[in-house]
Motif scaffolding. Structure first.
Motif, PDB file in Angstrom:
ATOM      1  N   TYR A 106       0.853  -1.191   0.000  1.00  0.00           N
ATOM      2  CA  TYR A 106       0.000   0.000   0.000  1.00  0.00           C
ATOM      3  C   TYR A 106       0.888   1.240   0.000  1.00  0.00           C
ATOM      4  CZ  TYR A 106      -3.236   3.570   1.714  1.00  0.00           C
ATOM      5  OH  TYR A 106      -3.963   4.705   1.870  1.00  0.00           O
ATOM      6  N   VAL A 156      -6.135   1.073   6.532  1.00  0.00           N
ATOM      7  CA  VAL A 156      -5.860   2.364   5.900  1.00  0.00           C
ATOM      8  C   VAL A 156      -6.194   3.558   6.817  1.00  0.00           C
ATOM      9  CG1 VAL A 156      -6.518   3.859   3.959  1.00  0.00           C
ATOM     10  CG2 VAL A 156      -5.866   1.485   3.543  1.00  0.00           C
ATOM     11  N   THR A 167      -8.274  -3.259   3.895  1.00  0.00           N
ATOM     12  CA  THR A 167      -8.031  -1.811   3.746  1.00  0.00           C
ATOM     13  C   THR A 167      -8.916  -1.026   4.708  1.00  0.00           C
ATOM     14  OG1 THR A 167      -9.523  -1.862   1.838  1.00  0.00           O
ATOM     15  CG2 THR A 167      -7.167  -1.788   1.367  1.00  0.00           C
TER      16      THR A 167
END
Lengths: 209, 209
Positions: A113, A198, A194
């Motif tokens: 990522y 994230v 995610t």
């Protein structure tokens, strides 16, 4: 031979064999332990360098509500995220793991990522038990891997797997025909993972500034 | 039993398992791992060698203890001995290659209940000298390995177009996925059995003439 000494003989034989086997197993365990640990760490290293293109080194991190902490190489604390470091010593991306139920068993993935571009930049299947020739294409198919070179993970849109040839948006994954369930599972794993990592990572990086 | 307990080690002691009493093609033992792990030549080889290791070691130990182990607990003792060596093989494979370990999965642990090994312990090692038991075990192990390779090589070439991971078929070759799937195992095994029984029958007919 009377009954007492006969049964003693039985117990002694089984006991003796069990003790011998215990000693043998303990020895084998001690001998192979460092080798197994090295293999596992090498496999992880290769996977991290693979999903963060351009990285030459791996760093272990612990990411939670308290923020992002770098772990020393010999730290006993378990790392949950990894970072790829390039030749200039810059941290160019993070590697997260994710999992979802596939066709046969749980599929475990590791993906890179990029926190600047907010994109998934690489993906590798760590373990899967998908049907050979069909579902296992998720780890071999070059076209499928293309999906994860720059997949939008800004979370303004959900990452979603679409039918083969119907990908139009940067957050969509072009599925594999004949491996629908498996490619959807990869999408699911990315979506779930995610969602967890994230925002936590963004918050942690923001705090540092 | 026609075997004399203290006769010398002859060529026959070793070759019995290779051809005349091949565990897979003649005695039809251990068919579960034969069908399950032969989807590539590498897996077949690793499984065969792990089984050979267990056969030789358990043969030696069972033979050494054949006058000590009371009849009533002999099966339990054999199982402990076999399980010990299987666990050692399990750690060993994990230390050598994680990829092979993941490909073989639970089938390494299941060597414990492979009837070739318990059969050898009960029918041969418990009656013969340690040297003979080891050599016979090695012969059986190699016979098993050869049989697994016979299947593994055919299935890998037809199903993936590779031989020990190297591309051998032209790019145009359309791989037959069925060969690496479970039905392919049955087809290839049946093919080899037909071939061997035809050869055997031809030999018998020639000798009769």
């Amino acid at each position: 031979m009377n009954n007492g000494s006969a049964s003693f003989h039985l117990v002694a034989t089984l006991g003796g064999i069990a003790v011998f086997s215990g000693v043998l197993l303990a020895l084998t365990y001690e001998v192979t332990k460092p080798m197994i640990a090295r293999n596992e760490s090498e496999a992880l290293e290769t996977a991290v360098l693979e999903v963060v293109p351009g990285a030459v080194e791996r760093e272990n991190y612990r990411l939670d509500e308290q923020g992002l902490r770098k772990l020393a190489k010999d730290s006993t604390e378990e790392a949950n995220v990894y970072a790829g470091i390039d030749e200039q010593g810059e941290r160019i991306g993070f590697a997260f793991s994710g999992e979802a139920r596939g066709y046969a068993d749980v599929i475990r993935i590791l993906y890179g990522y990029d926190p600047v571009q907010k994109q998934v930049i690489g993906l590798q299947v760590l373990s899967s038990n998908e049907t050979p020739g069909l579902g296992d294409k998720i780890s071999k198919d070059a076209d499928f891997q293309e999906n994860f070179v720059a997949l939008d993970a800004s979370l303004t849109h959900e990452i979603v797997t679409v039918k083969h040839g119907e990908k139009t948006e940067p957050w969509q994954i072009d599925g594999i025909s004949g491996a629908t369930v498996s490619s959807k599972a990869v999408g699911q794993a990315l979506r779930d993972s995610t969602h967890t990592w994230v925002p936590t990572l963004s918050a942690a990086l923001e705090e540092r500034k | 039993m026609s075997e004399k307990p203290f006769s010398d080690i002859r060529m026959e002691t070793f070759t019995q398992g290779l051809w005349k009493d091949n565990p897979v093609f003649v005695m039809m033992l251990g068919l579960c791992p034969t069908l399950a792990v032969t989807n590539s030549a590498m897996n077949a080889l690793a499984m065969g060698l792990a089984t050979t290791f267990v056969l030789i070691c358990s043969g030696l130990l069972v033979s050494l203890l054949r006058n000590v182990i009371p009849k009533q607990v002999r099966i339990a003792s054999y199982i402990i001995i076999i399980a010990t060596f299987v666990t050692m093989a399990d750690y060993g494979i994990k230390a050598i290659s994680l990829d092979v370990y993941q490909a073989l999965g639970a089938f390494i642990q299941l060597i414990v209940v492979n009837c070739i090994i318990l059969g050898r312990a009960e029918a041969y090692a418990s009656k013969e000298t340690p040297g003979k038991a080891m050599i016979n075990g090695a012969g059986m192990g190699f016979g098993f390995t050869i049989a697994l390779l016979c299947l593994g090589v055919v299935r890998e070439i037809m199903g993936s177009g590779t031989f020990f991971g190297l591309q051998v078929m032209p790019d145009r070759f359309q791989t037959w996925s069925i060969f690496v799937l479970p039905p392919g195992g049955f087809f290839v095994l049946a093919g080899w059995l037909v071939l061997f029984s035809w050869l055997q029958e031809r030999k018998v007919r020639r000798e009769a003439v």
